[in-house]
Design a protein around this motif. Structure first.
Motif, PDB file in Angstrom:
ATOM      1  N   THR A   1       0.833  -1.211   0.000  1.00  0.00           N
ATOM      2  CA  THR A   1       0.000   0.000   0.000  1.00  0.00           C
ATOM      3  C   THR A   1       0.860   1.250   0.000  1.00  0.00           C
ATOM      4  O   THR A   1       0.600   2.209  -0.734  1.00  0.00           O
ATOM      5  N   GLN A   2       1.914   1.230   0.868  1.00  0.00           N
ATOM      6  CA  GLN A   2       2.814   2.377   0.917  1.00  0.00           C
ATOM      7  C   GLN A   2       3.532   2.583  -0.412  1.00  0.00           C
ATOM      8  O   GLN A   2       3.730   3.705  -0.867  1.00  0.00           O
ATOM      9  N   LEU A   3       3.898   1.446  -1.049  1.00  0.00           N
ATOM     10  CA  LEU A   3       4.572   1.540  -2.347  1.00  0.00           C
ATOM     11  C   LEU A   3       3.645   2.154  -3.388  1.00  0.00           C
ATOM     12  O   LEU A   3       4.057   2.998  -4.204  1.00  0.00           O
ATOM     13  N   GLU A   4       2.369   1.730  -3.373  1.00  0.00           N
ATOM     14  CA  GLU A   4       1.412   2.318  -4.313  1.00  0.00           C
ATOM     15  C   GLU A   4       1.249   3.816  -4.068  1.00  0.00           C
ATOM     16  O   GLU A   4       1.196   4.616  -5.010  1.00  0.00           O
ATOM     17  N   ALA A   5       1.188   4.206  -2.760  1.00  0.00           N
ATOM     18  CA  ALA A   5       1.072   5.629  -2.438  1.00  0.00           C
ATOM     19  C   ALA A   5       2.305   6.398  -2.906  1.00  0.00           C
ATOM     20  O   ALA A   5       2.205   7.506  -3.453  1.00  0.00           O
ATOM     21  N   GLU A   6       3.492   5.786  -2.675  1.00  0.00           N
ATOM     22  CA  GLU A   6       4.722   6.444  -3.114  1.00  0.00           C
ATOM     23  C   GLU A   6       4.762   6.568  -4.632  1.00  0.00           C
ATOM     24  O   GLU A   6       5.204   7.586  -5.181  1.00  0.00           O
ATOM     25  N   GLN A   7       4.302   5.523  -5.335  1.00  0.00           N
ATOM     26  CA  GLN A   7       4.264   5.591  -6.792  1.00  0.00           C
ATOM     27  C   GLN A   7       3.312   6.683  -7.271  1.00  0.00           C
ATOM     28  O   GLN A   7       3.618   7.426  -8.214  1.00  0.00           O
ATOM     29  N   ALA A   8       2.135   6.786  -6.600  1.00  0.00           N
ATOM     30  CA  ALA A   8       1.196   7.849  -6.965  1.00  0.00           C
ATOM     31  C   ALA A   8       1.810   9.224  -6.704  1.00  0.00           C
ATOM     32  O   ALA A   8       1.698  10.139  -7.533  1.00  0.00           O
ATOM     33  N   ALA A   9       2.480   9.363  -5.522  1.00  0.00           N
ATOM     34  CA  ALA A   9       3.132  10.635  -5.217  1.00  0.00           C
ATOM     35  C   ALA A   9       4.247  10.931  -6.215  1.00  0.00           C
ATOM     36  O   ALA A   9       4.439  12.080  -6.629  1.00  0.00           O
ATOM     37  N   HIS A  10       4.939   9.862  -6.631  1.00  0.00           N
ATOM     38  CA  HIS A  10       6.010  10.046  -7.619  1.00  0.00           C
ATOM     39  C   HIS A  10       5.436  10.523  -8.953  1.00  0.00           C
ATOM     40  O   HIS A  10       5.993  11.427  -9.600  1.00  0.00           O
ATOM     41  N   GLU A  11       4.315   9.915  -9.354  1.00  0.00           N
ATOM     42  CA  GLU A  11       3.686  10.364 -10.597  1.00  0.00           C
ATOM     43  C   GLU A  11       3.231  11.815 -10.496  1.00  0.00           C
ATOM     44  O   GLU A  11       3.407  12.604 -11.432  1.00  0.00           O
ATOM     45  N   THR A  12       2.625  12.166  -9.333  1.00  0.00           N
ATOM     46  CA  THR A  12       2.186  13.563  -9.130  1.00  0.00           C
ATOM     47  C   THR A  12       3.368  14.519  -9.178  1.00  0.00           C
ATOM     48  O   THR A  12       3.313  15.579  -9.814  1.00  0.00           O
TER      49      THR A  12
ATOM     50  N   ARG B   1      14.660  11.178  -3.698  1.00  0.00           N
ATOM     51  CA  ARG B   1      14.325  10.546  -2.415  1.00  0.00           C
ATOM     52  C   ARG B   1      13.231   9.502  -2.592  1.00  0.00           C
ATOM     53  O   ARG B   1      13.296   8.404  -2.018  1.00  0.00           O
ATOM     54  N   LEU B   2      12.233   9.837  -3.435  1.00  0.00           N
ATOM     55  CA  LEU B   2      11.165   8.869  -3.671  1.00  0.00           C
ATOM     56  C   LEU B   2      11.682   7.627  -4.378  1.00  0.00           C
ATOM     57  O   LEU B   2      11.258   6.505  -4.093  1.00  0.00           O
ATOM     58  N   GLU B   3      12.631   7.840  -5.337  1.00  0.00           N
ATOM     59  CA  GLU B   3      13.224   6.682  -6.016  1.00  0.00           C
ATOM     60  C   GLU B   3      13.974   5.810  -5.029  1.00  0.00           C
ATOM     61  O   GLU B   3      13.885   4.576  -5.058  1.00  0.00           O
ATOM     62  N   LEU B   4      14.762   6.469  -4.122  1.00  0.00           N
ATOM     63  CA  LEU B   4      15.505   5.694  -3.112  1.00  0.00           C
ATOM     64  C   LEU B   4      14.552   4.967  -2.178  1.00  0.00           C
ATOM     65  O   LEU B   4      14.761   3.788  -1.856  1.00  0.00           O
ATOM     66  N   ALA B   5      13.456   5.681  -1.735  1.00  0.00           N
ATOM     67  CA  ALA B   5      12.470   5.036  -0.851  1.00  0.00           C
ATOM     68  C   ALA B   5      11.786   3.876  -1.554  1.00  0.00           C
ATOM     69  O   ALA B   5      11.520   2.828  -0.963  1.00  0.00           O
ATOM     70  N   ARG B   6      11.525   4.052  -2.889  1.00  0.00           N
ATOM     71  CA  ARG B   6      10.890   2.965  -3.635  1.00  0.00           C
ATOM     72  C   ARG B   6      11.809   1.753  -3.706  1.00  0.00           C
ATOM     73  O   ARG B   6      11.372   0.607  -3.557  1.00  0.00           O
ATOM     74  N   LYS B   7      13.119   2.005  -3.931  1.00  0.00           N
ATOM     75  CA  LYS B   7      14.070   0.894  -3.971  1.00  0.00           C
ATOM     76  C   LYS B   7      14.158   0.195  -2.605  1.00  0.00           C
ATOM     77  O   LYS B   7      14.202  -1.034  -2.514  1.00  0.00           O
ATOM     78  N   GLU B   8      14.177   1.036  -1.507  1.00  0.00           N
ATOM     79  CA  GLU B   8      14.235   0.436  -0.170  1.00  0.00           C
ATOM     80  C   GLU B   8      12.980  -0.381   0.117  1.00  0.00           C
ATOM     81  O   GLU B   8      13.052  -1.482   0.677  1.00  0.00           O
ATOM     82  N   ASP B   9      11.801   0.162  -0.268  1.00  0.00           N
ATOM     83  CA  ASP B   9      10.557  -0.591  -0.060  1.00  0.00           C
ATOM     84  C   ASP B   9      10.568  -1.873  -0.871  1.00  0.00           C
ATOM     85  O   ASP B   9      10.078  -2.916  -0.417  1.00  0.00           O
ATOM     86  N   LYS B  10      11.125  -1.812  -2.091  1.00  0.00           N
ATOM     87  CA  LYS B  10      11.201  -3.021  -2.915  1.00  0.00           C
ATOM     88  C   LYS B  10      12.091  -4.063  -2.256  1.00  0.00           C
ATOM     89  O   LYS B  10      11.750  -5.255  -2.213  1.00  0.00           O
ATOM     90  N   ASN B  11      13.250  -3.604  -1.694  1.00  0.00           N
ATOM     91  CA  ASN B  11      14.135  -4.544  -1.000  1.00  0.00           C
ATOM     92  C   ASN B  11      13.456  -5.124   0.237  1.00  0.00           C
ATOM     93  O   ASN B  11      13.584  -6.313   0.556  1.00  0.00           O
ATOM     94  N   THR B  12      12.695  -4.269   0.981  1.00  0.00           N
ATOM     95  CA  THR B  12      11.976  -4.743   2.168  1.00  0.00           C
ATOM     96  C   THR B  12      10.934  -5.783   1.791  1.00  0.00           C
ATOM     97  O   THR B  12      10.765  -6.809   2.459  1.00  0.00           O
ATOM     98  N   ILE B  13      10.234  -5.527   0.677  1.00  0.00           N
ATOM     99  CA  ILE B  13       9.205  -6.484   0.228  1.00  0.00           C
ATOM    100  C   ILE B  13       9.856  -7.805  -0.167  1.00  0.00           C
ATOM    101  O   ILE B  13       9.364  -8.884   0.168  1.00  0.00           O
ATOM    102  N   GLU B  14      11.004  -7.721  -0.858  1.00  0.00           N
ATOM    103  CA  GLU B  14      11.697  -8.960  -1.235  1.00  0.00           C
ATOM    104  C   GLU B  14      12.142  -9.725   0.005  1.00  0.00           C
ATOM    105  O   GLU B  14      12.028 -10.957   0.077  1.00  0.00           O
ATOM    106  N   SER B  15      12.654  -8.981   1.036  1.00  0.00           N
ATOM    107  CA  SER B  15      13.063  -9.649   2.275  1.00  0.00           C
ATOM    108  C   SER B  15      11.882 -10.295   2.986  1.00  0.00           C
ATOM    109  O   SER B  15      11.963 -11.421   3.481  1.00  0.00           O
ATOM    110  N   LEU B  16      10.743  -9.567   3.004  1.00  0.00           N
ATOM    111  CA  LEU B  16       9.543 -10.116   3.649  1.00  0.00           C
ATOM    112  C   LEU B  16       9.038 -11.343   2.903  1.00  0.00           C
ATOM    113  O   LEU B  16       8.604 -12.331   3.514  1.00  0.00           O
TER     114      LEU B  16
END
Length: 332
Positions: free
Chosen positions: A124-135, A283-298
């Motif tokens: 959900t956070q990733l989707e929100a970040e992606q929406a914010a990134h698009e905005t 920052r959003l790109e870095l946060a997206r990469k970190e969230d992607k790594n967190t999701i992969e770890s989870l």
């Protein structure tokens, strides 16, 4: 631990003790006398044998076969009790292991639920970040378009400013030429007057004779002077208009300079906003990469939990199989 068995001699002693006290040596009475030990069937058998021995008058010695039979029964009973104790112990260990495995399985399931919730939150956070990134990307695109338009406006204003400067220079040149022409005309008039004055002084008598011609000439000169004054008035009017135009041009130039300064300020603000938006995008790109790594770890943890769950279920299945085998052996 309960006794494995009783001897026939012990039953005989208990029977004799009951008879001596005047009590009927029944099976229950004998068993109570023995301290509630021994099976009723064994006591009944021993009592029958003792009654038969008393009826036949044989001595009260115990045969070797009876001792061996009694020993075998006691050993069998002892083995059965030990087997029962072993089964109870195995069952208790199995129950404890089952409880531990169930607790561990429940813990793993709870952890799996927690991981799934965290995974859902991260998605959900990733989707929100992606929406914010698009905005933010859209806002950056709009800012870049505004910057392009503003830059073009600045270029247009600079072009107009150069045109105005060129027009101002042209007007100044015209004004300079007009002043030079006026000064030249005044100088020529002055020189002409001086010449006429000297001629008038030197040729007074000739002037008297030529009065009419001079008068006519003077009239012509006066007309020329009138025309010159008219030209001078026209030139002064043009000069005033040029000065007025120059003031208007100066005012326009000041306005253009002010607009240019405002545009430069706006350009600096847009550049600062662009830099901030670029940093935010990074920052959003870095946060997206970190969230992607967190999701992969989870997801990896979830797969490990599922594997551990399957392994525990296999262990539980093996334990249940061993328990069934143990129960079957004990029954046999």
């Amino acid at each position: 631990m309960a006794r494995a068995g009783i001897y026939k001699s012990e039953v005989s002693q208990a029977r004799n003790a009951l008879i001596s006290r005047g009590i009927n040596p029944s099976i229950d009475a004998v068993r109570i006398e023995l301290g509630n030990t021994g099976s009723k069937s064994t006591i009944h058998r021993y009592l029958q044998e003792l009654e038969e021995e008393e009826g036949s008058g044989s001595p009260g010695c115990v045969a070797v076969s009876e001792v061996l039979s009694d020993l075998v029964e006691r050993l069998a009973a002892r083995l059965k009790e030990e087997a029962n104790e072993k089964i109870v112990e195995v069952k208790a260990q199995h129950v404890a292991q089952m409880d531990a495995l169930n607790a561990k399985l429940a813990q793993q399931q709870a952890e799996n639920s927690t991981l799934k919730e965290r995974l859902a939150q991260c998605e959900t956070q990733l989707e929100a970040e992606q929406a914010a990134h698009e905005t933010t990307a859209h806002a950056l695109y709009e800012k870049e378009r505004l910057l392009d338009r503003t830059t073009q406006q600045v270029l247009d204003l600079n072009e107009r400013l150069r045109d105005n400067e060129a027009h101002k220079i042209s007007l100044e040149e015209k004004h300079k030429h007009a002043r030079e022409a006026l000064e030249h005309y005044r100088q020529s008039i002055k020189e002409q007057r001086d010449i006429e004055q000297r001629r008038h002084e030197g040729l007074l008598q000739q002037l008297q004779s030529e009065n009419r011609a001079i008068s006519q000439n003077l009239l012509s000169k006066q007309n020329e002077l009138t025309q010159a004054y008219q030209d001078l008035a026209r030139i002064n009017a043009e000069l005033a208009a040029e000065k007025k135009g120059q003031r208007r041009i100066d005012a326009d130039r000041q306005q253009l300079q002010k607009a240019h300064e405002n545009l430069n300020k706006r350009l600096l603000e847009i550049e600062a906003s662009t830099i901030a938006l670029t940093g935010e995008v990074q920052r959003l790109e870095l946060a997206r990469k970190e969230d992607k790594n967190t999701i992969e770890s989870l997801k990896t943890q979830l797969r490990d939990s599922e594997a551990e769950k399957h392994r525990l279920q296999g262990v539980i299945s093996i334990q249940e199989t061993l328990l069934k085998i143990t129960e079957q052996e004990s029954m046999d």
